[in-house]
Motif scaffolding. Sequence first.
Motif, PDB file in Angstrom:
ATOM      1  N   LYS A 236       0.839  -1.188   0.000  1.00 49.56           N
ATOM      2  CA  LYS A 236       0.000   0.000   0.000  1.00 49.56           C
ATOM      3  C   LYS A 236       0.876   1.241   0.000  1.00 49.56           C
ATOM      4  O   LYS A 236       2.080   1.171   0.235  1.00 49.56           O
ATOM      5  CB  LYS A 236      -0.904   0.030   1.247  1.00 49.56           C
TER       6      LYS A 236
ATOM      7  N   SER B  72      -7.291   5.569  -5.752  1.00 48.66           N
ATOM      8  CA  SER B  72      -8.513   5.562  -4.964  1.00 48.66           C
ATOM      9  C   SER B  72      -8.751   4.199  -4.327  1.00 48.66           C
ATOM     10  O   SER B  72      -9.088   4.095  -3.141  1.00 48.66           O
ATOM     11  CB  SER B  72      -9.716   5.944  -5.840  1.00 48.66           C
TER      12      SER B  72
ATOM     13  N   ASP C 290      -6.567   2.022  -3.529  1.00 41.91           N
ATOM     14  CA  ASP C 290      -5.574   1.856  -2.471  1.00 41.91           C
ATOM     15  C   ASP C 290      -6.064   2.493  -1.176  1.00 41.91           C
ATOM     16  O   ASP C 290      -5.888   1.930  -0.090  1.00 41.91           O
ATOM     17  CB  ASP C 290      -4.248   2.482  -2.903  1.00 41.91           C
ATOM     18  N   LYS C 291      -6.696   3.665  -1.260  1.00 45.18           N
ATOM     19  CA  LYS C 291      -7.208   4.337  -0.068  1.00 45.18           C
ATOM     20  C   LYS C 291      -8.389   3.582   0.538  1.00 45.18           C
ATOM     21  O   LYS C 291      -8.646   3.682   1.731  1.00 45.18           O
ATOM     22  CB  LYS C 291      -7.641   5.764  -0.419  1.00 45.18           C
ATOM     23  N   GLN C 292      -9.096   2.820  -0.299  1.00 42.03           N
ATOM     24  CA  GLN C 292     -10.261   2.082   0.184  1.00 42.03           C
ATOM     25  C   GLN C 292      -9.887   0.756   0.843  1.00 42.03           C
ATOM     26  O   GLN C 292     -10.742   0.079   1.397  1.00 42.03           O
ATOM     27  CB  GLN C 292     -11.234   1.828  -0.980  1.00 42.03           C
TER      28      GLN C 292
ATOM     29  N   ARG D 198     -11.979   8.198  -3.776  1.00 40.35           N
ATOM     30  CA  ARG D 198     -11.444   9.085  -2.747  1.00 40.35           C
ATOM     31  C   ARG D 198      -9.995   9.434  -3.081  1.00 40.35           C
ATOM     32  O   ARG D 198      -9.206   8.557  -3.434  1.00 40.35           O
ATOM     33  CB  ARG D 198     -11.506   8.389  -1.382  1.00 40.35           C
TER      34      ARG D 198
ATOM     35  N   GLU E 165      -6.663  12.037  -1.603  1.00 39.13           N
ATOM     36  CA  GLU E 165      -6.196  12.891  -0.533  1.00 39.13           C
ATOM     37  C   GLU E 165      -4.963  13.646  -0.999  1.00 39.13           C
ATOM     38  O   GLU E 165      -4.007  13.046  -1.489  1.00 39.13           O
ATOM     39  CB  GLU E 165      -5.875  12.079   0.723  1.00 39.13           C
TER      40      GLU E 165
ATOM     41  N   GLN F  30      -6.274  14.439   9.720  1.00 36.79           N
ATOM     42  CA  GLN F  30      -5.829  13.059   9.874  1.00 36.79           C
ATOM     43  C   GLN F  30      -4.653  12.986  10.831  1.00 36.79           C
ATOM     44  O   GLN F  30      -3.743  13.819  10.770  1.00 36.79           O
ATOM     45  CB  GLN F  30      -5.436  12.485   8.511  1.00 36.79           C
TER      46      GLN F  30
ATOM     47  N   SER G 244      -9.524  16.265   0.992  1.00 35.07           N
ATOM     48  CA  SER G 244     -10.015  14.985   0.515  1.00 35.07           C
ATOM     49  C   SER G 244     -11.174  15.194  -0.430  1.00 35.07           C
ATOM     50  O   SER G 244     -12.104  15.921  -0.116  1.00 35.07           O
ATOM     51  CB  SER G 244     -10.453  14.141   1.712  1.00 35.07           C
TER      52      SER G 244
END
Length: 317
Positions: free
Chosen positions: A133, A198, A200-202, A263, A265, A293, A307
Amino acid sequence: MPWYSVYHPSLISKAVVWFIQSEWKYKNKPILVVLDPVGRVACPNAIHMMWIWGSAAFPFTSYKEETLWKDETWRLELLVDGIDSEILNWIKEGKYIFLYGGDDPDWIRRFVKEARKVAQATKTPLEMVYVGKSNKRDQVQRVSDTIIRENLYTHSWSEQSMIWFFWTRLQSMLFSKIQLKQVDENDIVMQEIKKLLSYDKQGGWIVLARGSQIVVNGHAATGLQTLAEYDLMWKEHAENDGFETAFKEHYGKLHSVANPCCRFEFSHSMGRIPDRLTCPECRRNMHVLTTFQCCHDDNVDEDFFVSSVIPPSTITN
């Protein structure tokens, strides 16, 4: 190439500091502004193209950056070039290749097991690579250790520097496109880069390629479900279509139902943040929210993030 430095930052006048921050958008992240022989800005930040193309990007001008992107397509070499020579050999041999990532050991065990089972049943030459990740370094290292300890029959990038370089290059591709204002919905490479970042963020993601050609760039949960429903997948598309088409078509069906949100960031320290982005799933403009965060996670800046999030299922005309 000559390099100049000052003995101490205090020697730089406030006017120069203001100019660098306001005009060159410098905050906390290193930037590399390229000037031509008469002092004009030839590229506002060449770091991104250096990560993507290395010395091939010389002389690191915006014109060179545009030229390089014109010659690029969405292919596996774009993602792994300069990182893992073994994958390049598999590409030349025309093998099927799964790149995948996440930090859930249970999902990875199940995914590898199902992928190997389908490959054996369909007699498909398949290789798999765990790429981790973009953050959570400790969790990624534990997953890599689990893959080796349990002999899960999948290639893993055990060196953290390889994983770091993969995600740094991918993020650089996004910022390079933004810098060149190549963010429209017709840019296939840009849309696919946004999808992968995106996913990867999920939590997790998969990329299936046959040789150089990327067949599916997808979400982890949907990818596992596609493999788990192998019998249904193969029955619908029969042996005539082969593994590639069967997986792509069945994944598309499941994905159209799941329809996950996207998503992104952007740290404020990055300097140049796009005014707007389109969702790579539904191609609509994304909402912009402000997120605070915690900075205790690996590779997370001690700064708040902007975000961009939109659930496609809630969009109305």
